[in-house]
Design a protein around this motif. Sequence first.
Motif, PDB file in Angstrom:
ATOM      1  N   GLU A  28      -9.059  74.801  -6.315  1.00  0.00           N
ATOM      2  CA  GLU A  28      -9.382  74.212  -7.626  1.00  0.00           C
ATOM      3  C   GLU A  28      -8.117  73.940  -8.437  1.00  0.00           C
ATOM      4  O   GLU A  28      -8.025  72.937  -9.136  1.00  0.00           O
ATOM      5  CB  GLU A  28     -10.292  75.150  -8.426  1.00  0.00           C
ATOM      6  N   GLU A  29      -7.131  74.835  -8.320  1.00  0.00           N
ATOM      7  CA  GLU A  29      -5.914  74.696  -9.114  1.00  0.00           C
ATOM      8  C   GLU A  29      -4.859  73.818  -8.451  1.00  0.00           C
ATOM      9  O   GLU A  29      -4.213  73.002  -9.107  1.00  0.00           O
ATOM     10  CB  GLU A  29      -5.314  76.078  -9.389  1.00  0.00           C
ATOM     11  N   TRP A  30      -4.673  73.976  -7.130  1.00  0.00           N
ATOM     12  CA  TRP A  30      -3.524  73.368  -6.473  1.00  0.00           C
ATOM     13  C   TRP A  30      -3.844  72.154  -5.614  1.00  0.00           C
ATOM     14  O   TRP A  30      -2.928  71.480  -5.150  1.00  0.00           O
ATOM     15  CB  TRP A  30      -2.806  74.417  -5.619  1.00  0.00           C
ATOM     16  N   SER A  31      -5.089  71.872  -5.391  1.00  0.00           N
ATOM     17  CA  SER A  31      -5.437  70.739  -4.538  1.00  0.00           C
ATOM     18  C   SER A  31      -6.333  69.740  -5.264  1.00  0.00           C
ATOM     19  O   SER A  31      -6.030  68.551  -5.307  1.00  0.00           O
ATOM     20  CB  SER A  31      -6.122  71.247  -3.262  1.00  0.00           C
ATOM     21  N   LYS A  32      -7.414  70.214  -5.828  1.00  0.00           N
ATOM     22  CA  LYS A  32      -8.393  69.324  -6.439  1.00  0.00           C
ATOM     23  C   LYS A  32      -7.808  68.378  -7.489  1.00  0.00           C
ATOM     24  O   LYS A  32      -8.105  67.175  -7.449  1.00  0.00           O
ATOM     25  CB  LYS A  32      -9.541  70.143  -7.039  1.00  0.00           C
ATOM     26  N   PRO A  33      -6.992  68.855  -8.422  1.00  0.00           N
ATOM     27  CA  PRO A  33      -6.472  67.922  -9.448  1.00  0.00           C
ATOM     28  C   PRO A  33      -5.661  66.770  -8.851  1.00  0.00           C
ATOM     29  O   PRO A  33      -5.705  65.653  -9.353  1.00  0.00           O
ATOM     30  CB  PRO A  33      -5.591  68.798 -10.330  1.00  0.00           C
ATOM     31  N   TYR A  34      -4.931  67.041  -7.779  1.00  0.00           N
ATOM     32  CA  TYR A  34      -4.092  66.022  -7.161  1.00  0.00           C
ATOM     33  C   TYR A  34      -4.928  65.056  -6.326  1.00  0.00           C
ATOM     34  O   TYR A  34      -4.658  63.853  -6.302  1.00  0.00           O
ATOM     35  CB  TYR A  34      -2.971  66.672  -6.359  1.00  0.00           C
ATOM     36  N   ILE A  35      -5.942  65.589  -5.667  1.00  0.00           N
ATOM     37  CA  ILE A  35      -6.879  64.716  -4.951  1.00  0.00           C
ATOM     38  C   ILE A  35      -7.567  63.798  -5.954  1.00  0.00           C
ATOM     39  O   ILE A  35      -7.685  62.591  -5.744  1.00  0.00           O
ATOM     40  CB  ILE A  35      -7.927  65.532  -4.171  1.00  0.00           C
ATOM     41  N   ASP A  36      -8.008  64.370  -7.062  1.00  0.00           N
ATOM     42  CA  ASP A  36      -8.688  63.599  -8.097  1.00  0.00           C
ATOM     43  C   ASP A  36      -7.776  62.484  -8.615  1.00  0.00           C
ATOM     44  O   ASP A  36      -8.216  61.340  -8.804  1.00  0.00           O
ATOM     45  CB  ASP A  36      -9.124  64.520  -9.234  1.00  0.00           C
ATOM     46  N   ARG A  37      -6.524  62.801  -8.833  1.00  0.00           N
ATOM     47  CA  ARG A  37      -5.566  61.801  -9.331  1.00  0.00           C
ATOM     48  C   ARG A  37      -5.425  60.647  -8.330  1.00  0.00           C
ATOM     49  O   ARG A  37      -5.433  59.470  -8.713  1.00  0.00           O
ATOM     50  CB  ARG A  37      -4.215  62.455  -9.584  1.00  0.00           C
ATOM     51  N   VAL A  38      -5.285  60.975  -7.049  1.00  0.00           N
ATOM     52  CA  VAL A  38      -5.139  59.948  -6.014  1.00  0.00           C
ATOM     53  C   VAL A  38      -6.418  59.110  -5.923  1.00  0.00           C
ATOM     54  O   VAL A  38      -6.361  57.874  -5.869  1.00  0.00           O
ATOM     55  CB  VAL A  38      -4.803  60.587  -4.648  1.00  0.00           C
TER      56      VAL A  38
END
Length: 139
Positions: free
Chosen positions: A13-23
């Motif tokens: 939730e902290e280290w992967s999801k936000p970056y996936i969401d951005r892409v």
Amino acid sequence: DSWGGHLPPHMWEEWSKPYIDRVVRKVQQTHPGTPITLYANGSGGLLERMSTLTVDTIGLDWTIDMEDGRRRVGDKAVQGNVDPVVLFAGEDAIEKAVKDVCRKAGPTGHVLNLGHGVLVGTPEESVKHFFDVSKTITY
């Protein structure tokens, strides 16, 4: 996010999801209508979290029962998830595995695939048989 399944849910939730969401949002902004599939190997503990992203399809690895995975991702399409090791077995085992996954996935919103890539040393004839069987599936 092939390695995302190696993270515990709170870290994903902290280290992967936000970056996936951005892409995902950037792709949707610059290429509207482009279908997006999210796959994370070993993601059995993340499926509900993954399905909150605005992707079209959730890829399921071979360790997730297709029927269970389908239920857990809600209205998202699913991709997968024949165990790649089955391609080292005989044609009957391949046919059984493909038909089982397709039956559990149902007639809509499913992209038949392996639950991960083709393994090194997989007989090419087995890959061909996988595709030949896939062409016979009817609902």
